[in-house]
Write a protein that holds these residues in place. Structure first.
Motif, PDB file in Angstrom:
ATOM      1  N   GLY A 102       0.748  -1.327   0.043  1.00 31.03           N
ATOM      2  CA  GLY A 102      -0.012  -0.043   0.084  1.00 31.03           C
ATOM      3  C   GLY A 102       0.790   1.412  -0.015  1.00 31.03           C
ATOM      4  O   GLY A 102       0.410   2.493   0.298  1.00 31.03           O
ATOM      5  N   HIS A 103       2.094   1.348  -0.541  1.00 33.78           N
ATOM      6  CA  HIS A 103       3.014   2.300  -0.538  1.00 33.78           C
ATOM      7  C   HIS A 103       2.795   2.974  -1.872  1.00 33.78           C
ATOM      8  O   HIS A 103       2.628   2.603  -2.832  1.00 33.78           O
ATOM      9  N   ILE A 104       2.080   4.354  -1.633  1.00 36.98           N
ATOM     10  CA  ILE A 104       1.821   5.077  -2.989  1.00 36.98           C
ATOM     11  C   ILE A 104       3.062   6.112  -3.396  1.00 36.98           C
ATOM     12  O   ILE A 104       3.244   6.904  -2.761  1.00 36.98           O
ATOM     13  N   VAL A 105       4.055   5.362  -4.269  1.00 38.99           N
ATOM     14  CA  VAL A 105       4.985   6.194  -4.422  1.00 38.99           C
ATOM     15  C   VAL A 105       5.469   6.463  -5.747  1.00 38.99           C
ATOM     16  O   VAL A 105       4.980   5.731  -6.652  1.00 38.99           O
ATOM     17  N   VAL A 106       6.172   7.603  -5.727  1.00 44.89           N
ATOM     18  CA  VAL A 106       6.703   8.078  -7.172  1.00 44.89           C
ATOM     19  C   VAL A 106       7.928   7.251  -7.504  1.00 44.89           C
ATOM     20  O   VAL A 106       8.714   7.210  -6.678  1.00 44.89           O
ATOM     21  N   LEU A 107       8.002   6.675  -8.634  1.00 47.06           N
ATOM     22  CA  LEU A 107       9.324   6.001  -9.118  1.00 47.06           C
ATOM     23  C   LEU A 107       9.745   6.725 -10.569  1.00 47.06           C
ATOM     24  O   LEU A 107       8.645   7.002 -11.456  1.00 47.06           O
ATOM     25  N   ASP A 108      11.158   6.702 -10.850  1.00 45.86           N
ATOM     26  CA  ASP A 108      11.337   7.321 -12.030  1.00 45.86           C
ATOM     27  C   ASP A 108      12.441   6.322 -12.699  1.00 45.86           C
ATOM     28  O   ASP A 108      13.391   6.917 -13.529  1.00 45.86           O
ATOM     29  N   ASP A 109      12.050   4.998 -12.865  1.00 47.75           N
ATOM     30  CA  ASP A 109      12.675   4.173 -13.851  1.00 47.75           C
ATOM     31  C   ASP A 109      12.811   4.765 -15.291  1.00 47.75           C
ATOM     32  O   ASP A 109      13.485   4.292 -16.176  1.00 47.75           O
ATOM     33  N   SER A 110      11.647   5.382 -15.788  1.00 53.81           N
ATOM     34  CA  SER A 110      11.222   5.906 -17.081  1.00 53.81           C
ATOM     35  C   SER A 110      10.499   7.067 -16.994  1.00 53.81           C
ATOM     36  O   SER A 110       9.819   7.160 -16.026  1.00 53.81           O
ATOM     37  N   PRO A 111      10.550   8.211 -17.772  1.00 48.92           N
ATOM     38  CA  PRO A 111       9.865   9.089 -17.883  1.00 48.92           C
ATOM     39  C   PRO A 111       8.452   8.793 -17.735  1.00 48.92           C
ATOM     40  O   PRO A 111       7.568   9.586 -16.973  1.00 48.92           O
ATOM     41  N   ALA A 112       7.836   7.817 -18.439  1.00 44.52           N
ATOM     42  CA  ALA A 112       6.567   7.266 -18.454  1.00 44.52           C
ATOM     43  C   ALA A 112       6.025   6.915 -16.884  1.00 44.52           C
ATOM     44  O   ALA A 112       4.978   6.865 -16.614  1.00 44.52           O
ATOM     45  N   ARG A 139       2.705 -10.458  -8.581  1.00 47.27           N
ATOM     46  CA  ARG A 139       2.766  -9.018  -9.451  1.00 47.27           C
ATOM     47  C   ARG A 139       2.613  -9.424 -10.765  1.00 47.27           C
ATOM     48  O   ARG A 139       3.360 -10.244 -11.225  1.00 47.27           O
ATOM     49  N   SER A 140       1.933  -8.877 -11.462  1.00 49.67           N
ATOM     50  CA  SER A 140       1.735  -8.902 -12.936  1.00 49.67           C
ATOM     51  C   SER A 140       2.732  -8.080 -13.752  1.00 49.67           C
ATOM     52  O   SER A 140       2.602  -6.769 -13.697  1.00 49.67           O
ATOM     53  N   ALA A 141       3.859  -8.596 -14.276  1.00 46.14           N
ATOM     54  CA  ALA A 141       4.960  -7.894 -14.919  1.00 46.14           C
ATOM     55  C   ALA A 141       4.906  -7.993 -16.424  1.00 46.14           C
ATOM     56  O   ALA A 141       4.672  -9.029 -16.883  1.00 46.14           O
ATOM     57  N   THR A 142       5.146  -6.740 -16.969  1.00 44.04           N
ATOM     58  CA  THR A 142       5.324  -6.530 -18.553  1.00 44.04           C
ATOM     59  C   THR A 142       7.009  -6.503 -18.627  1.00 44.04           C
ATOM     60  O   THR A 142       7.709  -6.158 -18.004  1.00 44.04           O
ATOM     61  N   PRO A 143       7.346  -6.780 -19.808  1.00 41.73           N
ATOM     62  CA  PRO A 143       8.755  -6.783 -20.046  1.00 41.73           C
ATOM     63  C   PRO A 143       9.386  -5.300 -19.961  1.00 41.73           C
ATOM     64  O   PRO A 143      10.502  -4.895 -19.703  1.00 41.73           O
ATOM     65  N   GLY A 145       4.695  -3.929  -9.305  1.00 39.70           N
ATOM     66  CA  GLY A 145       4.586  -3.672  -7.742  1.00 39.70           C
ATOM     67  C   GLY A 145       3.986  -2.244  -7.738  1.00 39.70           C
ATOM     68  O   GLY A 145       4.366  -1.602  -6.568  1.00 39.70           O
ATOM     69  N   LEU A 146       3.357  -1.558  -8.652  1.00 39.28           N
ATOM     70  CA  LEU A 146       2.838  -0.298  -8.427  1.00 39.28           C
ATOM     71  C   LEU A 146       1.453  -0.296  -8.661  1.00 39.28           C
ATOM     72  O   LEU A 146       0.731   0.981  -9.063  1.00 39.28           O
ATOM     73  N   GLY A 147       0.691  -1.255  -8.634  1.00 44.57           N
ATOM     74  CA  GLY A 147      -0.619  -1.201  -9.146  1.00 44.57           C
ATOM     75  C   GLY A 147      -1.705  -0.432  -8.019  1.00 44.57           C
ATOM     76  O   GLY A 147      -2.627   0.140  -8.517  1.00 44.57           O
TER      77      GLY A 147
END
Ligand code: FAD
Length: 377
Positions: A48-58, A306-310, A333-335
């Protein structure tokens, strides 16, 4: 029996529930199909962590947009959702990680996401339970925490108070405007949404998603042990590894002082049972940062998928094969974080509105490596 709606959503996790609410609020008669408990799938397993992540701009655009939607909704959320302005403290173990902290800080500053770099000494005054000798950290102020399953149930309750109907059945197929249920009924609608989490590939074969197993543990209450959600910067590296099992230090204090301890990632593991070997590694990793952790007692442990895409971005938008079918899956991990943005983007697509952020990076028709290439067995 055949029933007609404006939209039919399959899956009552946080993503489906958020879609039901967004659609209902724009006046659509919407059915949500879920045979089990609302939020009882991956949603119940999450931190339940509502977190900003920046692996990519999208990824940054989607996580930040959604975090702001959560913030707009905060005043409506009942106390049991435990919306808490927790903040994330990213911990750098060495100078290389400090450089990454500085990079992250400048990206966040550019996007007006409040964060501050802290040195090794300051880190310990923020969180005295951390070991000495850590190199520094980044405090991201606007990350929050919710109780994910209760949040999903709240979203659906709000939808049901509007234009939504809950259909407690299993969907056996969904295509060309028709959802077939296991009791033989059919639901017809011009818009269908596959938000079935782990069940999504069975309903839409060929989806580029693979399941990534995760473990979590929760302690008995230790009020005041931690103040922030504290995460090692190496968590980001471990979240990218697709060839071996990984563990990383990620600990979240709940409102009552319980501590959620994560996290692990495993590919190609199907069983739901708790793996003691993985838990041992997870606790050992966390104890490298929080030396008092081994003295705490664990109340419960569990796993989830977790449902992961490539390409590590979710599938949000119209399927390339069926013009009635929207996909809302692959959030890894961001749903929990990105559920509200996912729902709003789909509601905008249906209404023909320009979305707040470009949707192309999440489009199911984007060029995406096949799951076999990306995640070799
Ligand atoms: C250990 C762990 C920790 C996590 N921590 C976080 C976190 O801190 N922050 C964050 O943002 N995310 C986190 N996540 C990710 C998050 O849990 C998921 O991305 C999110 O819950 C996905 O929601 P969903 O609604 O797509 O799927 P689910 O919650 O799995 O819901 C899908 C639903 O579809 C239903 N369904 C399936 N098949 C059918 C069918 N044929 N007919 C009808 N219904 C069907 C299922 O019963 C289920 O209820 C974590 C995940 C794990 C495993």
């Amino acid at each position: 029996m055949i029933r007609a709606f404006d939209a039919v959503i399959v899956g009552g996790g946080i993503v489906g529930a958020a879609c039901a609410l967004a659609f209902s609020r724009q006046g659509l008669r919407v059915a949500l199909v879920e045979p089990g408990e609302i939020g009882g799938g991956a949603t119940a397993a999450a931190m339940g962590h509502i977190v900003v992540l920046d692996d990519s701009p999208a990824q940054l655009a989607l996580t930040r947009y959604s975090q702001l939607l959560w913030r707009q909704m905060a005043g409506e959320l009942p106390p049991d959702v435990e919306y808490t302005s927790r903040g994330t403290l990213w911990v750098a173990a060495d100078d290389e990680e400090v450089q990454e902290i500085c990079r992250k800080h400048s990206v966040y500053r550019e996007k007006e996401i409040p964060s501050e770099v802290v040195g090794g000494e300051a880190l310990r005054s923020l969180e005295p339970a951390l070991r000495g000798g850590l190199a520094g950290g980044l405090l991201v102020h606007e990350d929050v925490v919710v109780s994910p399953q209760l949040a999903a149930q709240f979203l659906l309750r709000q939808a049901l108070a509007g234009n939504a109907t809950l259909v407690q059945q299993m969907a056996v197929s969904m295509q060309s405007g028709t959802v077939r249920l296991n009791n033989g009924d059919e639901l017809h609608a011009p818009f269908l949404v596959n938000a079935a989490g782990e069940g999504a590939p069975a309903l839409t074969p060929g989806l580029p998603v693979a399941m990534r197993k995760g473990h979590l543990a929760i302690t008995h209450p230790y009020p005041g042990f931690l103040r922030y959600q504290v995460v090692e910067l190496g968590y980001l590296k471990s979240a990218h590894v697709t060839t071996t099992d990984t563990v990383a230090f990620n600990v979240q204090p709940r409102q009552n002082g319980q501590l959620l301890i994560g996290s692990s990632r495993q590919f190609g593991v199907k069983g739901r049972e708790v793996d003691d070997g993985i838990l041992t590694r997870m606790f050992a990793r966390a104890a490298e940062y929080l030396p008092a952790l081994p003295s705490l007692s664990i109340e419960r442990t569990w796993t989830g998928f977790r449902s992961a895409t490539p390409d590590k971005l979710p599938l949000i938008g119209l399927s390339a094969e069926d013009e009635t079918l929207f996909l809302a899956t692959g959030h890894e991990g961001l749903g929990i974080t990105t559920s509200l943005a996912t729902a709003q983007l789909l509601a905008d697509s249906i209404a023909g509105r320009t979305p707040a952020i470009p949707m192309a990076p999440y489009s199911p028709s984007r060029k995406i490596a096949s799951i076999v290439e990306a995640f070799p067995a």
